[in-house]
Design a protein around this motif. Structure first.
Motif, PDB file in Angstrom:
ATOM      1  N   ARG A 464       0.846  -1.190   0.000  1.00  0.00           N
ATOM      2  CA  ARG A 464       0.000   0.000   0.000  1.00  0.00           C
ATOM      3  C   ARG A 464       0.880   1.237   0.000  1.00  0.00           C
ATOM      4  O   ARG A 464       1.868   1.324   0.741  1.00  0.00           O
ATOM      5  N   THR A 465       0.561   2.199  -0.842  1.00  0.00           N
ATOM      6  CA  THR A 465       1.166   3.519  -0.814  1.00  0.00           C
ATOM      7  C   THR A 465       0.053   4.550  -0.844  1.00  0.00           C
ATOM      8  O   THR A 465      -0.791   4.536  -1.743  1.00  0.00           O
ATOM      9  N   LYS A 466       0.034   5.407   0.152  1.00  0.00           N
ATOM     10  CA  LYS A 466      -0.913   6.518   0.200  1.00  0.00           C
ATOM     11  C   LYS A 466      -0.181   7.805  -0.148  1.00  0.00           C
ATOM     12  O   LYS A 466       0.886   8.078   0.405  1.00  0.00           O
ATOM     13  N   VAL A 467      -0.724   8.579  -1.059  1.00  0.00           N
ATOM     14  CA  VAL A 467      -0.088   9.791  -1.564  1.00  0.00           C
ATOM     15  C   VAL A 467      -0.974  10.989  -1.254  1.00  0.00           C
ATOM     16  O   VAL A 467      -2.186  10.950  -1.509  1.00  0.00           O
ATOM     17  N   VAL A 468      -0.384  12.051  -0.708  1.00  0.00           N
ATOM     18  CA  VAL A 468      -1.123  13.290  -0.473  1.00  0.00           C
ATOM     19  C   VAL A 468      -0.309  14.457  -1.014  1.00  0.00           C
ATOM     20  O   VAL A 468       0.745  14.808  -0.477  1.00  0.00           O
ATOM     21  N   ASP A 469      -0.798  15.040  -2.099  1.00  0.00           N
ATOM     22  CA  ASP A 469      -0.209  16.255  -2.660  1.00  0.00           C
ATOM     23  C   ASP A 469      -0.802  17.454  -1.925  1.00  0.00           C
ATOM     24  O   ASP A 469      -1.967  17.420  -1.525  1.00  0.00           O
ATOM     25  N   PRO A 470      -0.028  18.536  -1.724  1.00  0.00           N
ATOM     26  CA  PRO A 470      -0.598  19.703  -1.036  1.00  0.00           C
ATOM     27  C   PRO A 470      -1.826  20.279  -1.731  1.00  0.00           C
ATOM     28  O   PRO A 470      -2.646  20.939  -1.091  1.00  0.00           O
ATOM     29  N   ILE A 487     -13.591  39.786  -9.150  1.00  0.00           N
ATOM     30  CA  ILE A 487     -14.334  39.838 -10.400  1.00  0.00           C
ATOM     31  C   ILE A 487     -13.872  38.720 -11.328  1.00  0.00           C
ATOM     32  O   ILE A 487     -12.750  38.209 -11.200  1.00  0.00           O
ATOM     33  N   VAL A 488     -14.734  38.371 -12.265  1.00  0.00           N
ATOM     34  CA  VAL A 488     -14.442  37.255 -13.171  1.00  0.00           C
ATOM     35  C   VAL A 488     -13.105  37.419 -13.894  1.00  0.00           C
ATOM     36  O   VAL A 488     -12.346  36.446 -14.007  1.00  0.00           O
ATOM     37  N   PRO A 489     -12.768  38.615 -14.404  1.00  0.00           N
ATOM     38  CA  PRO A 489     -11.474  38.731 -15.103  1.00  0.00           C
ATOM     39  C   PRO A 489     -10.262  38.440 -14.231  1.00  0.00           C
ATOM     40  O   PRO A 489      -9.170  38.210 -14.768  1.00  0.00           O
ATOM     41  N   ASP A 490     -10.427  38.452 -12.900  1.00  0.00           N
ATOM     42  CA  ASP A 490      -9.298  38.159 -12.022  1.00  0.00           C
ATOM     43  C   ASP A 490      -9.189  36.674 -11.668  1.00  0.00           C
ATOM     44  O   ASP A 490      -8.276  36.283 -10.950  1.00  0.00           O
ATOM     45  N   PHE A 491     -10.111  35.849 -12.181  1.00  0.00           N
ATOM     46  CA  PHE A 491     -10.016  34.419 -11.875  1.00  0.00           C
ATOM     47  C   PHE A 491      -8.723  33.797 -12.402  1.00  0.00           C
ATOM     48  O   PHE A 491      -8.052  33.057 -11.661  1.00  0.00           O
ATOM     49  N   PRO A 492      -8.323  34.030 -13.664  1.00  0.00           N
ATOM     50  CA  PRO A 492      -7.061  33.414 -14.121  1.00  0.00           C
ATOM     51  C   PRO A 492      -5.867  33.809 -13.258  1.00  0.00           C
ATOM     52  O   PRO A 492      -4.998  32.975 -12.970  1.00  0.00           O
ATOM     53  N   LEU A 493      -5.825  35.074 -12.830  1.00  0.00           N
ATOM     54  CA  LEU A 493      -4.732  35.533 -11.979  1.00  0.00           C
ATOM     55  C   LEU A 493      -4.770  34.831 -10.622  1.00  0.00           C
ATOM     56  O   LEU A 493      -3.744  34.355 -10.121  1.00  0.00           O
ATOM     57  N   THR A 494      -5.941  34.755 -10.038  1.00  0.00           N
ATOM     58  CA  THR A 494      -6.089  34.092  -8.742  1.00  0.00           C
ATOM     59  C   THR A 494      -5.718  32.616  -8.841  1.00  0.00           C
ATOM     60  O   THR A 494      -4.995  32.077  -7.991  1.00  0.00           O
ATOM     61  N   ASN A 495      -6.216  31.980  -9.881  1.00  0.00           N
ATOM     62  CA  ASN A 495      -5.930  30.569 -10.094  1.00  0.00           C
ATOM     63  C   ASN A 495      -4.425  30.334 -10.208  1.00  0.00           C
ATOM     64  O   ASN A 495      -3.875  29.386  -9.629  1.00  0.00           O
ATOM     65  N   LYS A 496      -3.745  31.209 -10.934  1.00  0.00           N
ATOM     66  CA  LYS A 496      -2.295  31.062 -11.088  1.00  0.00           C
ATOM     67  C   LYS A 496      -1.579  31.362  -9.778  1.00  0.00           C
ATOM     68  O   LYS A 496      -0.538  30.750  -9.476  1.00  0.00           O
ATOM     69  N   SER A 497      -2.092  32.271  -8.975  1.00  0.00           N
ATOM     70  CA  SER A 497      -1.433  32.572  -7.702  1.00  0.00           C
ATOM     71  C   SER A 497      -1.496  31.378  -6.752  1.00  0.00           C
ATOM     72  O   SER A 497      -0.630  31.214  -5.890  1.00  0.00           O
ATOM     73  N   PHE A 498      -2.529  30.544  -6.883  1.00  0.00           N
ATOM     74  CA  PHE A 498      -2.594  29.280  -6.143  1.00  0.00           C
ATOM     75  C   PHE A 498      -1.799  28.198  -6.869  1.00  0.00           C
ATOM     76  O   PHE A 498      -1.134  27.391  -6.229  1.00  0.00           O
ATOM     77  N   ASN A 499      -1.894  28.138  -8.177  1.00  0.00           N
ATOM     78  CA  ASN A 499      -1.242  27.151  -9.050  1.00  0.00           C
ATOM     79  C   ASN A 499      -1.324  25.740  -8.457  1.00  0.00           C
ATOM     80  O   ASN A 499      -0.314  25.124  -8.109  1.00  0.00           O
ATOM     81  N   LEU A 500      -2.528  25.227  -8.399  1.00  0.00           N
ATOM     82  CA  LEU A 500      -2.760  23.912  -7.829  1.00  0.00           C
ATOM     83  C   LEU A 500      -2.600  22.828  -8.881  1.00  0.00           C
ATOM     84  O   LEU A 500      -2.833  23.062 -10.075  1.00  0.00           O
ATOM     85  N   SER A 501      -2.213  21.663  -8.437  1.00  0.00           N
ATOM     86  CA  SER A 501      -1.993  20.541  -9.350  1.00  0.00           C
ATOM     87  C   SER A 501      -3.272  19.752  -9.547  1.00  0.00           C
ATOM     88  O   SER A 501      -3.926  19.352  -8.567  1.00  0.00           O
ATOM     89  N   TYR A 502      -3.648  19.526 -10.794  1.00  0.00           N
ATOM     90  CA  TYR A 502      -4.740  18.609 -11.101  1.00  0.00           C
ATOM     91  C   TYR A 502      -4.257  17.165 -10.943  1.00  0.00           C
ATOM     92  O   TYR A 502      -4.925  16.332 -10.324  1.00  0.00           O
ATOM     93  N   ALA A 503      -3.097  16.869 -11.516  1.00  0.00           N
ATOM     94  CA  ALA A 503      -2.579  15.498 -11.496  1.00  0.00           C
ATOM     95  C   ALA A 503      -2.305  15.023 -10.074  1.00  0.00           C
ATOM     96  O   ALA A 503      -2.596  13.878  -9.715  1.00  0.00           O
ATOM     97  N   GLY A 504      -1.737  15.906  -9.238  1.00  0.00           N
ATOM     98  CA  GLY A 504      -1.449  15.522  -7.868  1.00  0.00           C
ATOM     99  C   GLY A 504      -2.697  15.310  -7.043  1.00  0.00           C
ATOM    100  O   GLY A 504      -2.681  14.576  -6.047  1.00  0.00           O
ATOM    101  N   ASN A 505      -3.789  15.946  -7.449  1.00  0.00           N
ATOM    102  CA  ASN A 505      -5.071  15.784  -6.765  1.00  0.00           C
ATOM    103  C   ASN A 505      -5.841  14.592  -7.296  1.00  0.00           C
ATOM    104  O   ASN A 505      -6.388  13.794  -6.542  1.00  0.00           O
ATOM    105  N   ASP A 506      -5.895  14.467  -8.628  1.00  0.00           N
ATOM    106  CA  ASP A 506      -6.723  13.432  -9.284  1.00  0.00           C
ATOM    107  C   ASP A 506      -5.964  12.119  -9.377  1.00  0.00           C
ATOM    108  O   ASP A 506      -5.745  11.591 -10.475  1.00  0.00           O
ATOM    109  N   LEU A 507      -5.575  11.570  -8.264  1.00  0.00           N
ATOM    110  CA  LEU A 507      -4.746  10.367  -8.272  1.00  0.00           C
ATOM    111  C   LEU A 507      -5.486   9.172  -8.853  1.00  0.00           C
ATOM    112  O   LEU A 507      -4.870   8.294  -9.421  1.00  0.00           O
TER     113      LEU A 507
END
Length: 507
Positions: A464-470, A487-507
């Protein structure tokens, strides 16, 4: 154990189901955080003849470094677990994951909806159970996903994704908007659930490396190092001091190229393309340097169970030249009044929300949370004396500035450590003949703390290996930061400031 007995600061404790809630609550009150929850479906054997599901809670605390594992067994034919969702937000999400993958029922969970498996997955089929069998037919997804509906005069919805215009992994974002102001945003993930944890099972420790390095491509060192530390702890192997220093160098090189990439991407999201172009130039320099170090632009192949190996190391002058270049670009960015205005006060994640959600990494440190596994849970003395930069504002600007501070910190570490290490193989033999054993690896990747837990069977193979990405901890904070005044135009900027991983989450 009895609920009245004192709880040790570190170690493993077998507990009864009814002890989970009071014990975890007590540990959280004492400053521990829930780093990982892993379910297991053990094959019956002479030591455990009945069919059981096992749940392991890993809690950690700092100053000093403390780690505690709680083990609870549930009957395989009727696994019911009292929910911790009301006392720990991260626990509630781990529990929903266990329900999807193992069929563990959650007593008292306020939101027992699916998390990992989308609505078209067959009901009653839990793919991580060893008796799951072949998957039944998947239906077309006809059931609506339970998005929160916001109603009122002038409110409308904007759906984005899961297929995006750029080179990006799939995620669906549903915005409820009035005018341009975002009232609510819900992110739906796990479109690319790959069964990564199942793929570890039955591998030799060395064969787990190539999988760990590919969990999230931009975090090859971070994930693989957490895996290797867990595997070494499980097998009783202690790498040499030289190997540990090499690992720090590799981890910091990974942090460096990713942070400079983010600085440019954030500038690009407010139309400062010149700054973005220069950061991409620096990123390319660093990727070429990485290839000289390990033979791979993303630093794969260098960290292995038992140690590390590299082909070449840069000198201090090369790192200084890159750092000077970065500082020049940062100065140009910060001199742009429009950019500073767009960054400042945008998508604030307040400390109370960040603490309750349990965010990690630069997102946490930008919101006033003083945490960094390099200092709090070090795997080597090479990080001794590390000063963790922390800001209180919690906005896009703070997340930008934390990255800048961490770049400076990384360069300082590289300047100190590069003269202390050498190229070549620094690898000790890993003996797995003493299994079954287990271990936990905690590593401060560039996004935040990565956790891996590895169990080895008596045949020396991974069970067993359990993986937790931040990103698993941080994704729920993105909608919170967006709500109310973004506001909606600031979503891309906000999203990039978090820069979360899809792959690390969607194991």
């Amino acid at each position: 154990m009895s609920g009245h007995q004192p709880v040790p600061a570190s170690g493993d404790i077998a507990i009864d189901v009814d002890e989970i809630r009071p014990l975890v609550r007590s540990m959280l009150d004492e400053g521990y955080r829930l780093a990982l929850v892993a379910a297991h479906h053990d094959h019956p054997d002479h030591d455990r003849p009945r069919d059981v599901l096992r749940v392991v809670y890993v809690l950690v605390a700092r100053n000093p470094d403390r780690r505690l594992e709680l083990h609870v067994e549930l009957p395989g034919d009727d696994p019911i677990l009292p929910s911790l969702a009301d006392i720990s937000f991260p626990a509630g999400r781990f529990e929903r994951e266990m329900h999807d993958l193992y069929g563990i029922e959650l007593r008292g969970h306020h939101q027992p909806a699916r998390l990992v498996l989308h609505q078209h997955w067959p009901d009653g089929w839990h793919p991580m159970r060893h008796d799951a069998g072949d998957p039944p037919l998947f239906d077309a997804e006809t059931e609506s996903y339970p998005f929160l509906t916001v109603e009122g005069r002038g409110v409308y919805e904007i759906p984005v994704g899961p297929v995006h215009a750029g080179i990006i992994e799939p995620g669906h974002f549903r915005f409820s908007v009035v005018g341009e102001t975002i009232l609510n945003m819900k992110a739906r993930l796990w479109f690319v659930h790959k069964g990564i944890e199942r793929l570890f099972q039955g591998r030799e420790l060395a064969a787990g490396v190539e999988l760990a390095e590919r969990i999230s491509g931009d975090t090859a060192v971070g994930h693989n190092l957490a895996y290797c530390i867990a595997a070494e702890q499980a097998s009783g192997c202690t790498p040499s001091d030289a190997a540990q220093v090499l690992r720090v160098v590799l981890l910091e090189l990974e942090r460096l190229y990713n942070h400079i990439t983010d600085l440019g991407a954030m500038a690009n999201d407010v139309a400062f393309g010149v700054a973005h172009a220069h950061t991409m130039r620096i990123r390319e320099q660093l990727l070429r340097l990485n290839e000289q170090v390990t033979g791979h632009r993303l630093l794969r192949g260098a960290v292995v169970p038992g140690g590390a190996r590299v082909h070449w190391l840069p000198d201090r002058a090369a790192i200084t030249a890159v750092h000077d270049d970065i500082r020049d670009i940062v100065a140009i960015i910060m001199a742009n009044a429009t950019l500073v205005d767009r960054f400042t006060g945008t998508s604030t994640l307040h400390n109370d929300d960040a603490t309750q959600i349990g965010v990690l990494g630069y997102v946490a440190r930008a919101s006033g949370i003083d945490g960094d596994a390099r200092r709090d849970h070090p795997f080597t003395d090479a990080y001794a004396g590390l000063q963790v930069p922390v800001l209180a504002a919690g906005d896009v600007m703070a997340r930008f500035q934390i990255r800048v501070a961490e770049i400076d910190q990384t360069v300082e570490l590289l300047h100190r450590l590069l003269p202390e290490t050498s190229t070549g193989d620094h690898v000790r033999t890993v003996d797995v003949r003493r299994g079954p054993l287990h271990g936990v690896g905690l590593v401060e990747g560039w996004r935040g703390t990565i956790a891996h837990r590895v169990e080895i069977g008596p045949d020396g193979l991974i069970t067993r290996t359990k993986v937790v990405d931040p990103s698993f901890f941080n994704w729920p904070a993105l909608p919170v930061a967006l709500a109310g005044d973004t506001i909606v135009p600031d979503f891309p900027l906000t999203n990039k400031s978090f820069n979360l991983s899809y792959a690390g989450n969607d194991l």
